[in-house]
Motif scaffolding. Structure first.
Motif, PDB file in Angstrom:
ATOM      1  N   VAL A   1     -33.380 -17.688 -24.106  1.00 47.75           N
ATOM      2  CA  VAL A   1     -34.590 -18.471 -23.829  1.00 47.75           C
ATOM      3  C   VAL A   1     -35.034 -19.275 -25.041  1.00 47.75           C
ATOM      4  O   VAL A   1     -35.933 -20.103 -24.934  1.00 47.75           O
ATOM      5  CB  VAL A   1     -35.741 -17.549 -23.378  1.00 47.75           C
ATOM      6  CG1 VAL A   1     -35.355 -16.782 -22.127  1.00 47.75           C
ATOM      7  CG2 VAL A   1     -36.148 -16.601 -24.502  1.00 47.75           C
ATOM      8  N   TRP A   2     -34.429 -19.034 -26.165  1.00 51.89           N
ATOM      9  CA  TRP A   2     -34.835 -19.800 -27.342  1.00 51.89           C
ATOM     10  C   TRP A   2     -34.698 -21.299 -27.113  1.00 51.89           C
ATOM     11  O   TRP A   2     -33.671 -21.772 -26.597  1.00 51.89           O
ATOM     12  CB  TRP A   2     -33.943 -19.449 -28.536  1.00 51.89           C
ATOM     13  CG  TRP A   2     -34.305 -18.204 -29.283  1.00 51.89           C
ATOM     14  CD1 TRP A   2     -35.465 -17.510 -29.236  1.00 51.89           C
ATOM     15  CD2 TRP A   2     -33.452 -17.527 -30.217  1.00 51.89           C
ATOM     16  NE1 TRP A   2     -35.407 -16.439 -30.077  1.00 51.89           N
ATOM     17  CE2 TRP A   2     -34.190 -16.411 -30.704  1.00 51.89           C
ATOM     18  CE3 TRP A   2     -32.170 -17.738 -30.694  1.00 51.89           C
ATOM     19  CZ2 TRP A   2     -33.669 -15.534 -31.637  1.00 51.89           C
ATOM     20  CZ3 TRP A   2     -31.658 -16.861 -31.627  1.00 51.89           C
ATOM     21  CH2 TRP A   2     -32.404 -15.766 -32.090  1.00 51.89           C
ATOM     22  N   VAL A   3     -35.700 -22.012 -27.499  1.00 50.85           N
ATOM     23  CA  VAL A   3     -35.580 -23.465 -27.624  1.00 50.85           C
ATOM     24  C   VAL A   3     -35.291 -23.734 -29.089  1.00 50.85           C
ATOM     25  O   VAL A   3     -36.098 -23.368 -29.950  1.00 50.85           O
ATOM     26  CB  VAL A   3     -36.864 -24.183 -27.180  1.00 50.85           C
ATOM     27  CG1 VAL A   3     -36.761 -25.678 -27.454  1.00 50.85           C
ATOM     28  CG2 VAL A   3     -37.134 -23.913 -25.708  1.00 50.85           C
ATOM     29  N   PRO A   4     -34.155 -24.308 -29.404  1.00 54.57           N
ATOM     30  CA  PRO A   4     -33.752 -24.428 -30.802  1.00 54.57           C
ATOM     31  C   PRO A   4     -34.829 -25.046 -31.693  1.00 54.57           C
ATOM     32  O   PRO A   4     -35.456 -26.041 -31.343  1.00 54.57           O
ATOM     33  CB  PRO A   4     -32.500 -25.313 -30.733  1.00 54.57           C
ATOM     34  CG  PRO A   4     -31.929 -25.003 -29.389  1.00 54.57           C
ATOM     35  CD  PRO A   4     -33.109 -24.801 -28.496  1.00 54.57           C
TER      36      PRO A   4
END
Lengths: 369, 95
Positions: free
Chosen positions: A109-112
């Motif tokens: 789910v990380w958004v870079p």
């Protein structure tokens, strides 16, 4: 005690979906930190997290890391880089956070380079968690907990709805008393005034008795008591142990017949203010005896204010002595009684007896001394 | 939102000759998150092979740019002849 959280997922891949099989991640904490008040986390140590053949964090064995939201100071994050199996940098370094919830934590789910929580790190503005102006004990976690009869709803968009959930439904604007047919004591509701409002026949024809321990007053709002059906006995009683009991407001029942009685307990004066006569065509208002319907003759003093209207006493057990009725007379007050004067003082305040239908009535108008 | 077919099916050189048995290298301009959820890596390059007519072999698919986060990412592709000679370099592509 805070613990590490297992990380999973990731799905590291290229544009066509070819996965980063056998690669690995390197986590570097943004600064030295402390956890649980006793443990120092050294930022200089990097952590290697292995990926499996699908480009996900390998789960056997489980790989865990300290969540940023349990670390002090607030606002820490990890600089995360992904490498291919042969050590080529393919992703990052990106500033990311791992949280304590959910557990395990899916890093897919990380958004870079988007720190997931605004905890004051990454150069962003810091936040201050307070309750009634005082700083909360924890500045990294705010968990809203509902108390009795309070419902909290996370709307999922950053807002939380807080609303009451009363144990019993309350109709319209009628206050909810747990003992509306009992006695309200100071220990139950610490009040001096009780305001009763009814716009939907909430009280109906039931007997309502409100007692106040100590001085105070019971108010009937201008909406008054409505919807009392004709021919049914309704008693509204105010009792006090000291001080005056006061009716304020309109009594707008459309048909209050002689059975309706407004009382107050012996020993306390009663002030009855601003009542409204029934509309045209309704029955005559009768309060029975002004103080105790059917009981002993009153000995205390009551007051009918200038804005009051009329007192009709039409009692089958006539008063034995008007001198015992210590009413202060004002304009507009009328007394019609079916009783003979027994003292000269009372007799002088009454008109000549009038015989109506064979019954003798004594009438006093307030303008008559 | 699901993956979609790579939108370019035939590749030619500047003179209109097909890139017979050439290939295309595809990457993303920056690391992004996909709806899976998963991480699409800037540093990973994908290879698409072409047939004798310069037509894409197989059915490669990509994520629409609108489904990626951050939203400012674009695909970049470069084309090559069979012998590895570069024909075009880092052409931006939004799907």
């Amino acid at each position: 005690m805070a613990t590490k959280n297992q990380i999973t997922g990731g799905g590291f891949q290229d544009a066509l979906g070819n996965v980063l099989a056998g690669g690995y991640l390197v986590f570097e904490l943004s600064q030295d930190a402390q956890v649980n008040g006793t443990t120092q986390i050294a930022a200089g140590y990097t952590v290697r997290i292995n990926l499996d053949s699908s480009g996900n964090v390998a789960t056997s064995p489980a790989q865990s890391i300290w969540p940023n939201d349990v670390l002090s100071p607030n606002g820490t994050f990890y600089l995360v880089s992904a490498y291919s199996a042969i050590g080529q940098l393919v992703w990052g370094p990106n500033a990311q956070q791992v949280l304590s919830s959910p557990s395990p934590y899916n890093i897919g789910v990380w958004v870079p380079s988007s720190v997931n929580l605004g905890l004051g790190g990454g150069g962003g503005a810091s936040i201050l968690l307070q309750t009634n102006g005082a700083a909360n004990g924890s500045q990294i976690k705010l968990n809203l907990v509902s108390g009795a009869n309070i419902q909290l709803t996370d709307n999922g968009t950053g807002s939380v709805t807080i609303r009451t959930t009363p144990a019993t439904s309350v109709a319209n604007n009628v206050p909810s008393f747990s003992n509306t047919t009992g006695t309200l004591q100071d220990s139950g509701i610490d009040i001096l005034d009780v305001v009763l409002r009814s716009t939907n026949n909430q009280f109906g024809n039931t007997i309502q008795t409100f007692g106040l321990s100590g001085s105070g007053e019971v108010q009937i709002s201008n909406n008054g008591i409505t919807g009392i059906a004709p021919g049914l006995a309704t008693t509204f009683t105010i009792s006090t142990t000291s001080g005056a009991a006061t009716f304020i407001g309109g009594i707008s029942a459309t048909d209050m017949n002689m059975s309706n009685t407004f009382n107050h307990s012996p020993g306390s004066p009663a002030n009855i203010l601003y009542w409204a006569l029934p509309p045209s065509g309704a029955n005559v208002v009768s309060f029975g005896r002004p103080y105790q319907g059917g009981g002993a003759d009153p000995t205390s003093t009551g007051l009918f204010n200038n804005s009051g209207g009329m007192l009709l006493v039409d009692d089958n057990a006539p008063l034995t002595s008007f001198s015992s009725v210590g009413i202060t007379w004002n304009a507009k007050d009328v007394l019609i009684a079916q009783a003979a004067p027994t003292s000269s003082a009372t007799a002088s305040n009454l008109s000549t007896p009038v015989v109506i239908g064979g019954t003798t009535y004594y009438v006093r108008l307030s303008s008559t001394p | 939102m699901a993956r979609v077919a790579f939108p370019i099916t035939t590749f030619q050189d500047a003179e209109g000759n097909p890139l017979s048995f050439g290939y295309v290298l595809l990457s993303i301009s920056t690391d992004v998150n996909t709806p899976d959820p998963a991480q699409l890596c800037e540093g990973m390059t994908s290879k698409i092979t072409l047939d004798t007519n310069g037509v894409v072999v197989g059915s490669p698919t990509v994520w629409p740019n609108a489904s990626l986060s951050p939203s400012n990412a674009v695909y970049l592709y470069s084309t090559y002849r069979q012998n590895g000679q570069e024909v075009a370099y880092n052409i931006p592509l939004t799907v």
